[in-house]
Design a protein around this motif. Structure first.
Motif, PDB file in Angstrom:
ATOM      1  N   SER B  22       0.788  -1.343   0.044  1.00 35.10           N
ATOM      2  CA  SER B  22       0.045  -0.014   0.077  1.00 35.10           C
ATOM      3  C   SER B  22       0.931   1.091   0.009  1.00 35.10           C
ATOM      4  O   SER B  22       0.360   2.251  -0.726  1.00 35.10           O
ATOM      5  CB  SER B  22      -0.857   0.142   1.296  1.00 35.10           C
ATOM      6  OG  SER B  22      -1.554  -1.146   1.249  1.00 35.10           O
ATOM      7  N   VAL B  23       1.920   1.224   1.043  1.00 34.98           N
ATOM      8  CA  VAL B  23       2.852   2.415   0.812  1.00 34.98           C
ATOM      9  C   VAL B  23       3.243   2.624  -0.402  1.00 34.98           C
ATOM     10  O   VAL B  23       3.541   3.781  -1.079  1.00 34.98           O
ATOM     11  CB  VAL B  23       3.755   2.281   2.069  1.00 34.98           C
ATOM     12  CG1 VAL B  23       4.740   3.212   1.882  1.00 34.98           C
ATOM     13  CG2 VAL B  23       3.287   2.436   3.460  1.00 34.98           C
ATOM     14  N   SER B  24       3.921   1.711  -1.129  1.00 40.31           N
ATOM     15  CA  SER B  24       4.577   1.754  -2.291  1.00 40.31           C
ATOM     16  C   SER B  24       3.653   2.259  -3.613  1.00 40.31           C
ATOM     17  O   SER B  24       3.952   3.311  -4.166  1.00 40.31           O
ATOM     18  CB  SER B  24       5.059   0.382  -2.829  1.00 40.31           C
ATOM     19  OG  SER B  24       5.582  -0.463  -2.029  1.00 40.31           O
ATOM     20  N   ILE B  25       2.466   1.397  -3.389  1.00 40.84           N
ATOM     21  CA  ILE B  25       1.360   2.220  -4.379  1.00 40.84           C
ATOM     22  C   ILE B  25       1.226   3.684  -4.053  1.00 40.84           C
ATOM     23  O   ILE B  25       1.132   4.629  -5.002  1.00 40.84           O
ATOM     24  CB  ILE B  25       0.313   1.263  -4.463  1.00 40.84           C
ATOM     25  CG1 ILE B  25       0.429   0.065  -5.161  1.00 40.84           C
ATOM     26  CG2 ILE B  25      -1.073   2.143  -4.977  1.00 40.84           C
ATOM     27  CD1 ILE B  25      -0.599  -0.864  -4.837  1.00 40.84           C
ATOM     28  N   PHE B  26       0.997   4.024  -2.791  1.00 45.22           N
ATOM     29  CA  PHE B  26       0.756   5.314  -2.484  1.00 45.22           C
ATOM     30  C   PHE B  26       1.837   6.513  -2.818  1.00 45.22           C
ATOM     31  O   PHE B  26       1.474   7.324  -3.475  1.00 45.22           O
ATOM     32  CB  PHE B  26       0.408   5.422  -0.997  1.00 45.22           C
ATOM     33  CG  PHE B  26       0.044   6.991  -0.501  1.00 45.22           C
ATOM     34  CD1 PHE B  26      -1.094   7.453  -0.922  1.00 45.22           C
ATOM     35  CD2 PHE B  26       1.247   7.672   0.209  1.00 45.22           C
ATOM     36  CE1 PHE B  26      -1.465   8.625  -0.313  1.00 45.22           C
ATOM     37  CE2 PHE B  26       0.886   8.786   0.457  1.00 45.22           C
ATOM     38  CZ  PHE B  26      -0.201   9.560   0.321  1.00 45.22           C
ATOM     39  N   VAL B  27       2.908   5.994  -2.641  1.00 47.77           N
ATOM     40  CA  VAL B  27       4.143   6.823  -2.881  1.00 47.77           C
ATOM     41  C   VAL B  27       4.092   6.899  -4.487  1.00 47.77           C
ATOM     42  O   VAL B  27       4.239   8.081  -4.912  1.00 47.77           O
ATOM     43  CB  VAL B  27       5.372   6.132  -2.143  1.00 47.77           C
ATOM     44  CG1 VAL B  27       6.670   7.073  -2.927  1.00 47.77           C
ATOM     45  CG2 VAL B  27       5.242   6.349  -0.881  1.00 47.77           C
ATOM     46  N   VAL B  28       4.145   5.895  -5.072  1.00 44.33           N
ATOM     47  CA  VAL B  28       4.193   6.031  -6.532  1.00 44.33           C
ATOM     48  C   VAL B  28       3.213   6.914  -7.189  1.00 44.33           C
ATOM     49  O   VAL B  28       3.307   7.513  -8.047  1.00 44.33           O
ATOM     50  CB  VAL B  28       4.309   4.559  -7.354  1.00 44.33           C
ATOM     51  CG1 VAL B  28       4.218   4.819  -8.854  1.00 44.33           C
ATOM     52  CG2 VAL B  28       5.562   3.684  -6.695  1.00 44.33           C
ATOM     53  N   GLY B  29       1.840   6.419  -6.564  1.00 38.80           N
ATOM     54  CA  GLY B  29       0.690   7.291  -7.281  1.00 38.80           C
ATOM     55  C   GLY B  29       0.872   8.715  -6.893  1.00 38.80           C
ATOM     56  O   GLY B  29       0.546   9.431  -7.784  1.00 38.80           O
TER      57      GLY B  29
END
Lengths: 297, 493
Positions: B22-29
């Motif tokens: 989730s953190v990765s997706i959030f950061v990339v997003g």
């Protein structure tokens, strides 16, 4: 705006007048008819912002009607300012023109009064002082002294001469009366300028404002008529003095007879006019008086 | 917070990986969103620049000739209807004169003609000041006043060398927002889709890894109390570090079991040896006076003047002493006798000797003896072992049950004589197995509990090995006796 309306005509009409003019030319050669004296030449009619001259389909219809009725090729020459049409008349590039009463008086040595349209049954119209709908404070032109004012055309009576005369009557110098003035070169655009808030007030032709109120009520609804001027003679149809009397009479007869035919009445309906009358230069005495007060004429 | 780290791996692995995904997706997003926002702004500035150049060129003559209406029409031309708002749609077009007053604007209501720009609010004041201070500007000038909902782009209107004024294009940032929010929703949708795919995979993978670990931890926790069970073989069939860990655990469990079994066996053997020593000591102590007593009784019986009553009593004493002698003799197993080697006749004798018992209980006997002409094993002792085990099996088997004997040499230990006796009677309990070879340990009514004790003593003294176990629903006794000097292999049967 200056392109001849003729080119947009259906081919059927064009063929018809080619055929007609061919016949007329042939007739002219053998000198049989009265029409032949007019040499079958094209009649050029100057159209000015004296009416809603940007209704192109109506203009096309009118030109076709006129050409059919006169049995002569007719060209409508549109110009966006009176000045340009006046120049064309002076240069004899027009036989006829529908101009404002003010240019008519300017050109009275060059042109002859041909016919005067009947508006609401009479050959008269006025100048309207308009302000924005939301402006409930303004009661007369004097209340607009610190605003921006929109004039229609420097050769317009109702859109320039009449309001300036009114200012002068109120004891002011129209030259420095407003904070700023500008020309829109058309009565319709005066209404737009006032409606949009660009100008706080404007002077407009009563005939055009009334017609707009019918054609485009949303626009005029955003303005309010504050003051109505006295009546002036309606913008006339004029003929250049060089126009042969046969052509003069042909055109005059045509105009006067417009209301007699079904198609003519339909056209008059589109123009919001009732017909034409011969009129007389005396109709324009009021305008002439105003001009004299400004040292013109 | 600590409880989070104390959670079971079953929850911790999926939770942590889900959190990281989730953190990765959030950061990339978020990075992409920021980029999209910047791109949008750049697009607006570029589009505004193009529009401004076109407008400035067409406005120049109008400004030069003070043609207000013409300028108004030009300024108004790029303004779109309310419904067609896009981020690149200009919000207002303003033409400022040299005096920085509004020559004309597309929105005369809020930006009236002739108004001094500096009086139109903080944005315009800032813009006006910026234009008032002559500096080496690079045109178009992009202004984004703080706390303002607008972005401004300014371009000078020039005719030849003369600067006639400035053209200002105003863009509402609020128009960006719906577009940007659209982008955010799209990004969020894709992110959720990715999460929807990744999270179940991650949960499956996490629990796949965590379940054996949890299992292992539970079993390790029980290790002090008892030897735990090995892990199921299909629990984690891979050879990474986890797989190696589980394999090592399994090896350890097996080693522990062997050790426990060995210890058990040793305890049993030691106990039996101690009992053996004790009984041998007692037997000797009894035997010496017993011999004297029996001789005395015999001598007394030879007297002539004995009355019949005394004689009867002497015979009673004699029988009692004989019973004591028999019992002691049974306890004191003596194998140190010179013995002849075993031959097939011995087996036939045994077969014959047990026939009455077989017949009485209607036992089906399965007799399988691969016997050469002679084997270097003490015949009488082997006979006794066979008789003891067979009689024991016949007694243990149900009425009409099965008893089987197998005797011979196994391929893997040719120097051993193996005897296997089975019966299909009641299986042995753990308690019985633990004390099976102790004297008087019989659980059978009528049994004196010395048969297996004697057998055990004989086998042990012959340096052989005897075991009992339940196998295939039967009770099995296995005896391995060494033939010759070398001892039997100690491999479990």
């Amino acid at each position: 705006m200056s392109q001849p309306i003729e080119s947009s005509l259906p081919n059927r009409n064009r063929r018809r007048w080619l055929f007609d003019s061919g016949c007329l030319a042939a007739a002219g050669l053998i000198g049989l008819t009265r029409k032949s004296q007019a040499a079958g030449g094209k009649l050029r009619v100057g159209m000015t912002p004296a009416f809603l001259h940007d209704q192109h389909s109506m203009l096309g219809e009118w030109r076709a009607f006129m050409a059919a009725s006169l049995q002569r090729p007719v060209e409508f020459v549109q110009r966006d300012s009176y000045r340009e049409t006046m120049d064309l008349l002076r240069l004899e590039k027009l036989e006829f023109a529908w101009i404002c009463d003010y240019p008519y008086l300017h050109l009275k040595d060059t042109v002859r009064l041909l016919a005067v349209p009947l508006y609401q049954g009479r050959p008269h119209y006025r100048s309207y002082l308009i302000v924005r709908k939301g402006d409930t404070r303004t009661r007369s032109i004097a209340d607009l002294s610190d605003g921006v004012f929109a004039y229609a055309d420097p050769y317009s009576n109702t859109g320039y001469l009449s309001p300036r005369y009114e200012i002068r009557q109120l004891g002011h110098d129209p030259a420095g009366f407003f904070r700023k003035t500008f020309f829109t070169w058309s009565h319709r655009k005066v209404v737009e300028a006032v409606a949009s808030g660009l100008a706080q007030g404007g002077a407009v032709d009563s005939y055009i404002w009334d017609t707009l109120a019918y054609v485009e009520p949303a626009l005029t609804a955003r303005t309010r008529v504050v003051w109505r001027s006295p009546e002036y003679g309606f913008p006339p149809f004029v003929a250049h003095r060089s126009v042969a009397s046969a052509d003069f009479q042909l055109m005059q007869r045509h105009l006067l007879d417009t209301s007699r035919s079904e198609a003519g009445r339909r056209l008059l309906g589109l123009l919001h006019l009732d017909g034409f009358t011969i009129g007389s230069p005396a109709l324009y005495e009021g305008v002439a008086r105003m001009m004299r007060s400004f040292g013109e004429a | 917070m600590r409880w989070l780290f104390n959670l079971s791996f079953r929850h911790k692995i999926p939770l942590w990986t889900s959190f990281l995904i989730s953190v990765s997706i959030f950061v990339v997003g978020a990075a992409l969103m920021t980029r999209a926002y910047q791109d949008m702004k750049t697009a607006v500035v570029i589009s505004a620049g193009n529009l401004a150049h076109t407008l400035a060129n067409t406005l120049a003559p109008a400004l030069l000739h003070d043609n207000v209406w013409r300028a108004f029409e030009i300024a108004r031309s790029p303004i779109r209807a309310e419904s067609a708002k896009t981020p690149v749609a200009v919000d207002a077009v303003v033409v400022l004169g040299r005096d920085r007053r509004i020559f004309v604007s597309s929105d005369p209501d809020t930006l009236p003609m002739l108004a001094d720009a500096a009086t139109l609010g903080p944005d315009w004041l800032q813009l006006s000041e910026r234009l008032a201070t002559p500096s080496e500007e690079t045109w178009p000038l992009v202004l984004e006043p703080q706390d303002s909902g607008y972005l401004y782009l300014v371009l000078p209107i020039t005719d030849k060398d003369a600067q006639l004024g400035h053209l200002v294009l105003r863009y509402a940032k609020s128009v960006f927002h719906p577009w940007f929010i659209d982008t955010i929703w799209q990004g969020l949708g894709i992110g959720l889709l990715v999460l929807a795919v990744l999270i179940p995979i991650n949960w499956y993978w996490g629990s796949r890894m965590a379940t054996p670990l949890v299992d292992l931890a539970q079993r390790m926790g029980m290790m002090l109390k008892s030897v735990p069970e090995p892990l199921p073989p299909d629990l984690y069939p891979y050879h990474d570090e986890l797989g190696q860990l589980f394999a090592a655990y399994d090896r350890m469990v097996l080693a522990l079991r062997d050790k426990a079994a060995l210890e058990n066996e040793m305890v049993k053997s030691e106990r039996l040896a101690a009992i053996g020593q004790l009984t041998a000591g007692i037997a000797h102590e009894i035997n010496n006076p017993l011999a004297g007593l029996m001789t005395t009784v015999d001598t007394l019986k030879l007297r002539r003047n004995l009355d019949p009553r005394a004689l009867r009593q002497l015979e009673l004493i004699d029988r009692g002493l004989m019973q004591i002698r028999d019992t002691v003799a049974a306890l004191l197993v003596q194998t140190k006798v010179q013995a002849r080697p075993l031959n097939p006749h011995d087996l036939e004798d045994v077969h014959t000797l047990i026939q009455p018992q077989i017949g009485k209980r209607r036992i089906q006997l399965d007799w399988s003896a691969a016997m050469p002409a002679e084997l270097p094993a003490p015949a009488s002792l082997v006979r006794q072992i066979l008789i003891n085990l067979l009689l024991n099996a016949i007694q243990a088997a149900a009425e009409g049950g099965h008893v089987s004997l197998w005797l011979g040499r196994k391929a893997e230990s040719a120097s051993c004589l193996s005897i296997e006796v089975r019966n299909d009677g009641t299986l042995l309990g753990d308690e019985q197995l633990a004390h099976l070879f102790e004297p008087f340990a019989s659980t059978r009514p009528g049994g004196h509990g010395l048969g297996l004790w004697v057998t055990y003593q004989i086998v042990t003294q012959l340096e052989g090995r005897i075991t009992a176990r339940n196998v295939d629903g039967q009770v099995e006794f296995v005896v391995n006796l060494p033939l010759g000097e070398s001892p039997c292999s100690t491999a479990s049967p």
